[in-house]
Scaffold this motif. Structure first.
Motif, short mmCIF file in Angstrom:
data_model
loop_
_atom_site.label_atom_id
_atom_site.label_comp_id
_atom_site.label_asym_id
_atom_site.label_seq_id
_atom_site.Cartn_x
_atom_site.Cartn_y
_atom_site.Cartn_z
N ILE A 63 0.84 -1.27 -0.12
CA ILE A 63 0.02 -0.03 0.02
C ILE A 63 1.04 1.32 -0.11
O ILE A 63 0.65 2.21 -0.66
CB ILE A 63 -1.05 -0.04 1.16
CG1 ILE A 63 -1.98 -1.18 1.06
CG2 ILE A 63 -1.76 1.40 1.18
CD1 ILE A 63 -2.67 -1.48 2.32
N ASP A 64 1.91 1.14 1.00
CA ASP A 64 2.76 2.39 0.76
C ASP A 64 4.11 2.12 1.69
O ASP A 64 4.27 1.13 1.89
CB ASP A 64 2.20 3.54 1.64
CG ASP A 64 2.03 3.37 3.09
OD1 ASP A 64 1.50 4.40 3.94
OD2 ASP A 64 2.58 2.15 3.72
N GLY A 65 4.92 3.22 1.41
CA GLY A 65 6.11 2.82 1.88
C GLY A 65 7.29 2.60 0.70
O GLY A 65 7.12 2.38 -0.43
N GLU A 66 8.43 2.13 1.19
CA GLU A 66 9.66 1.75 0.54
C GLU A 66 9.47 0.46 -0.36
O GLU A 66 9.89 0.50 -1.75
CB GLU A 66 10.66 1.46 1.28
CG GLU A 66 11.96 1.22 0.63
CD GLU A 66 13.13 0.80 1.50
OE1 GLU A 66 13.07 1.09 2.80
OE2 GLU A 66 14.22 0.32 0.95
N PHE A 67 8.49 -0.47 0.02
CA PHE A 67 8.24 -1.76 -0.83
C PHE A 67 7.21 -1.93 -1.57
O PHE A 67 6.63 -2.81 -1.95
CB PHE A 67 8.49 -2.60 0.15
CG PHE A 67 9.89 -3.03 0.68
CD1 PHE A 67 10.86 -3.56 -0.07
CD2 PHE A 67 10.14 -2.52 1.91
CE1 PHE A 67 12.15 -3.86 0.37
CE2 PHE A 67 11.45 -2.42 2.56
CZ PHE A 67 12.32 -3.26 1.69
N ILE A 68 6.61 -0.74 -2.25
CA ILE A 68 5.26 -0.73 -2.86
C ILE A 68 5.92 -1.31 -4.17
O ILE A 68 7.03 -1.12 -4.47
CB ILE A 68 4.54 0.37 -3.26
CG1 ILE A 68 5.60 1.60 -3.36
CG2 ILE A 68 3.84 0.92 -1.78
CD1 ILE A 68 4.84 3.00 -3.87
N LEU A 108 21.40 -4.42 -1.32
CA LEU A 108 20.22 -5.17 -1.34
C LEU A 108 19.28 -4.71 -0.38
O LEU A 108 19.81 -4.62 0.96
CB LEU A 108 20.39 -6.50 -1.17
CG LEU A 108 21.35 -7.35 -2.22
CD1 LEU A 108 21.64 -8.58 -2.08
CD2 LEU A 108 20.38 -7.21 -3.75
N ARG A 109 18.17 -4.49 -0.35
CA ARG A 109 17.12 -4.11 0.80
C ARG A 109 15.97 -5.19 0.37
O ARG A 109 15.31 -4.91 -0.47
CB ARG A 109 16.76 -2.46 0.84
CG ARG A 109 18.04 -1.96 1.29
CD ARG A 109 17.49 -0.30 1.45
NE ARG A 109 16.39 -0.04 2.14
CZ ARG A 109 16.59 0.13 3.53
NH1 ARG A 109 17.83 -0.25 4.32
NH2 ARG A 109 15.48 0.50 4.24
N MET A 110 15.73 -6.05 1.31
CA MET A 110 14.53 -6.87 1.27
C MET A 110 13.78 -7.27 2.22
O MET A 110 14.41 -7.30 3.71
CB MET A 110 15.12 -8.33 0.66
CG MET A 110 15.85 -7.86 -0.81
SD MET A 110 16.50 -9.66 -1.46
CE MET A 110 15.13 -10.62 -1.85
N THR A 111 12.49 -7.81 2.05
CA THR A 111 11.80 -8.11 3.41
C THR A 111 10.86 -9.27 2.88
O THR A 111 10.75 -9.30 1.68
CB THR A 111 11.21 -7.20 3.91
OG1 THR A 111 10.49 -7.36 5.18
CG2 THR A 111 10.10 -6.39 3.07
N GLY A 133 8.34 -7.84 8.90
CA GLY A 133 8.41 -7.07 9.80
C GLY A 133 9.84 -6.37 9.81
O GLY A 133 10.00 -5.41 10.68
N TYR A 134 10.78 -6.97 9.54
CA TYR A 134 12.28 -6.58 9.26
C TYR A 134 12.70 -6.19 7.98
O TYR A 134 12.66 -7.13 6.92
CB TYR A 134 13.16 -7.32 9.99
CG TYR A 134 12.54 -7.42 11.56
CD1 TYR A 134 13.27 -6.78 12.29
CD2 TYR A 134 11.71 -8.56 11.93
CE1 TYR A 134 12.72 -6.58 13.78
CE2 TYR A 134 11.33 -8.48 13.25
CZ TYR A 134 11.91 -7.55 14.12
OH TYR A 134 11.43 -7.75 15.41
N ILE A 135 13.75 -5.38 7.69
CA ILE A 135 14.50 -5.00 6.55
C ILE A 135 15.57 -5.76 6.59
O ILE A 135 16.50 -5.46 7.38
CB ILE A 135 14.45 -3.80 6.09
CG1 ILE A 135 12.98 -2.98 5.90
CG2 ILE A 135 15.16 -3.44 4.95
CD1 ILE A 135 13.07 -1.53 5.68
N SER A 136 16.01 -6.70 5.83
CA SER A 136 17.54 -7.53 5.51
C SER A 136 18.21 -6.61 4.48
O SER A 136 17.77 -6.24 3.32
CB SER A 136 17.20 -8.67 4.96
OG SER A 136 16.36 -9.41 5.95
#
Ligand code: CUA
Length: 189
Positions: A63-68, A108-111, A133-136
């Motif tokens: 819906i929103d944020g970095e991972f849309i 790399l930024r993943m969740t 719940g966490y960003i790796s």
């Protein structure tokens, strides 16, 4: 077992005791060696827990944020480095083909959008857990163009073994050309 009081020098008297004592020393030495190796690997290779924990709400990823969805893929940063954002969910990675330039600093930024997943990239030492719940986050660099397989290595349900993605490393100049035309890049066809 011999009583030490009745045998003041058991090491000399009883060969069994002597051997036992030797093995105890060897076992202790092995233990000390393993602790030293683990400490060295942790400190030298920086294989330590992340210094800061970043959290993200797995329920609102889309819906929103970095991972849309429109923000997933590879993005060129002002300093020339590339940030790759991706998510893992039962049973795929998005994007399913990650495009990166060679010889460039990559973050790399993943969740995860649901359960715990993990991934490793073949031919590299990249190996991360994806915990909802966490960003790796991990910084890396691919020396040369090529293709790598990226498999989920954490059992995540019946479709686990089909959870694969690809990582395509292309020449730096070719990537720059593509990046000039698209805000986010991937090699999903
Ligand atoms: Cu995702 Cu196994």
């Amino acid at each position: 077992m011999t009583d030490a009081l009745s045998h003041p020098t058991p090491e000399q008297d009883d060969p069994g005791e002597r051997i036992e004592h030797r093995w105890a020393v060897v076992a202790a030495a092995i233990l000390v060696l393993f602790v030293a190796i683990a400490t060295f690997a942790g400190v030298y290779h920086g294989a330590m827990p992340q210094s800061q924990v970043e959290t993200v709400n797995p329920r609102t990823l889309h819906i929103d944020g970095e991972f849309i969805e429109s923000n997933l893929g590879s993005a060129v940063e002002p300093d020339g480095s590339v940030t790759v954002r991706a998510i893992g969910q039962q049973y795929s990675f998005t994007p399913s083909c990650i495009l990166v330039p060679s010889d460039t600093s990559i973050t790399l930024r993943m969740t995860s959008a649901d359960v715990v997943h993990g991934f490793l990239i073949s031919g590299t030492n990249i190996n991360l857990m994806l915990v909802p719940g966490y960003i790796s986050s991990l910084r890396t660099r691919f020396a040369a163009p090529g293709e790598h397989q990226m498999a989920c290595h954490e059992f995540c349900g019946v479709g686990h073994e089909g959870m694969w993605a690809r990582v395509k490393v292309v020449d730096k100049a070719a990537f720059a050309g593509l990046a000039a035309q698209h805000r986010r890049l991937s090699c999903v066809e």
